[in-house]
Design a protein around this motif. Structure first.
Motif, PDB file in Angstrom:
ATOM      1  N   PHE A   1      30.936 100.314  35.620  1.00  0.00           N
ATOM      2  CA  PHE A   1      31.325 101.265  36.655  1.00  0.00           C
ATOM      3  C   PHE A   1      32.838 101.512  36.699  1.00  0.00           C
ATOM      4  O   PHE A   1      33.280 102.655  36.731  1.00  0.00           O
ATOM      5  N   VAL A   2      33.622 100.438  36.708  1.00  0.00           N
ATOM      6  CA  VAL A   2      35.066 100.592  36.879  1.00  0.00           C
ATOM      7  C   VAL A   2      35.723 101.042  35.570  1.00  0.00           C
ATOM      8  O   VAL A   2      36.428 102.051  35.541  1.00  0.00           O
TER       9      VAL A   2
ATOM     10  N   GLU B   1      35.502 101.020  45.668  1.00  0.00           N
ATOM     11  CA  GLU B   1      34.217 101.639  45.976  1.00  0.00           C
ATOM     12  C   GLU B   1      33.055 100.967  45.253  1.00  0.00           C
ATOM     13  O   GLU B   1      31.899 101.186  45.604  1.00  0.00           O
ATOM     14  N   GLU B   2      33.348 100.146  44.263  1.00  0.00           N
ATOM     15  CA  GLU B   2      32.279  99.514  43.485  1.00  0.00           C
ATOM     16  C   GLU B   2      31.640  98.369  44.264  1.00  0.00           C
ATOM     17  O   GLU B   2      30.454  98.164  44.236  1.00  0.00           O
ATOM     18  N   TRP B   3      32.403  97.603  44.973  1.00  0.00           N
ATOM     19  CA  TRP B   3      31.914  96.474  45.749  1.00  0.00           C
ATOM     20  C   TRP B   3      31.709  96.936  47.184  1.00  0.00           C
ATOM     21  O   TRP B   3      32.470  97.748  47.696  1.00  0.00           O
ATOM     22  N   ASP B   4      30.661  96.465  47.844  1.00  0.00           N
ATOM     23  CA  ASP B   4      30.492  96.756  49.268  1.00  0.00           C
ATOM     24  C   ASP B   4      29.893  95.553  49.989  1.00  0.00           C
ATOM     25  O   ASP B   4      29.557  94.543  49.365  1.00  0.00           O
TER      26      ASP B   4
ATOM     27  N   HIS C   1      19.694 105.627  44.644  1.00  0.00           N
ATOM     28  CA  HIS C   1      20.573 106.790  44.509  1.00  0.00           C
ATOM     29  C   HIS C   1      20.910 106.869  43.027  1.00  0.00           C
ATOM     30  O   HIS C   1      21.748 106.113  42.542  1.00  0.00           O
ATOM     31  N   ALA C   2      20.250 107.781  42.321  1.00  0.00           N
ATOM     32  CA  ALA C   2      20.391 107.876  40.867  1.00  0.00           C
ATOM     33  C   ALA C   2      21.514 108.829  40.483  1.00  0.00           C
ATOM     34  O   ALA C   2      21.611 109.923  41.040  1.00  0.00           O
ATOM     35  N   GLN C   3      22.325 108.410  39.526  1.00  0.00           N
ATOM     36  CA  GLN C   3      23.251 109.354  38.920  1.00  0.00           C
ATOM     37  C   GLN C   3      22.388 110.437  38.279  1.00  0.00           C
ATOM     38  O   GLN C   3      21.350 110.139  37.679  1.00  0.00           O
TER      39      GLN C   3
ATOM     40  N   ASP D   1      28.826 110.385  44.951  1.00  0.00           N
ATOM     41  CA  ASP D   1      29.116 108.998  45.294  1.00  0.00           C
ATOM     42  C   ASP D   1      30.146 108.540  44.273  1.00  0.00           C
ATOM     43  O   ASP D   1      29.894 108.617  43.066  1.00  0.00           O
ATOM     44  N   ALA D   2      31.310 108.128  44.740  1.00  0.00           N
ATOM     45  CA  ALA D   2      32.422 107.743  43.865  1.00  0.00           C
ATOM     46  C   ALA D   2      32.749 108.870  42.878  1.00  0.00           C
ATOM     47  O   ALA D   2      33.100 108.623  41.726  1.00  0.00           O
ATOM     48  N   GLY D   3      32.579 110.121  43.334  1.00  0.00           N
ATOM     49  CA  GLY D   3      32.893 111.269  42.501  1.00  0.00           C
ATOM     50  C   GLY D   3      31.857 111.607  41.449  1.00  0.00           C
ATOM     51  O   GLY D   3      32.061 112.507  40.630  1.00  0.00           O
ATOM     52  N   ILE D   4      30.712 110.906  41.472  1.00  0.00           N
ATOM     53  CA  ILE D   4      29.653 111.097  40.473  1.00  0.00           C
ATOM     54  C   ILE D   4      28.439 111.717  41.162  1.00  0.00           C
ATOM     55  O   ILE D   4      28.003 111.223  42.202  1.00  0.00           O
TER      56      ILE D   4
END
Length: 145
Positions: free
Chosen positions: A26-27, A36-39, A109-111, A132-135
């Protein structure tokens, strides 16, 4: 072609492997900001690892959202694990875990580039595309039997 072994994450070594894989995919690869990757769900979720030999090559997270619904997410497979059924094995193992947890439905939530992958596994897309995260992503659901 050897299928990966799917293991439920137990202990700090396994958890570290989860975050190394997610960071790489992801990163580093998809340029998701690390913030945004970790929550907060990472503190309570169940995690699975796909392992080839001794090497972790993929991961997925399952969150119990209540009311019999699980959220499958943060699925990441390293390049060396791709094209071998690793992603499908992770999804099926997460569904099995969801059933063990008493869940009736899994959402994700699928890309958008991965919609076909999830549709082949029985997931149905609904609602509009969102970022989500620009994707670009879409909501998907799958009823468990």
């Amino acid at each position: 072609m050897e299928k990966p072994q799917i293991l439920r994450v137990r202990g700090e070594r396994d958890r570290a492997a989860v975050f190394v894989i997610r960071g790489a995919v992801f990163v580093a690869e998809q340029r998701v900001p690390i913030a945004e990757e970790w929550d907060e769900r990472d503190t309570t979720a169940e995690f699975l690892l796909a392992v080839e030999g001794e090497a972790p090559v993929g991961t997925v997270r399952l969150v119990d959202q209540g009311e019999g619904v699980g959220l499958l997410g943060r699925m990441a497979v390293l390049p060396e694990g791709r094209g071998k059924g690793t992603g499908a094995a992770l999804v099926r193992a997460a569904e099995d875990l969801a059933v063990q947890m008493g869940l009736k439905k899994v959402e994700l939530h699928a890309q958008t580039h991965a919609l076909g992958f999830y549709e082949r596994l029985g997931y149905v897309a609904h609602g509009p595309e969102f970022l989500d995260a620009g994707i670009p992503h879409r909501h998907m659901t799958h009823e468990l039997s």
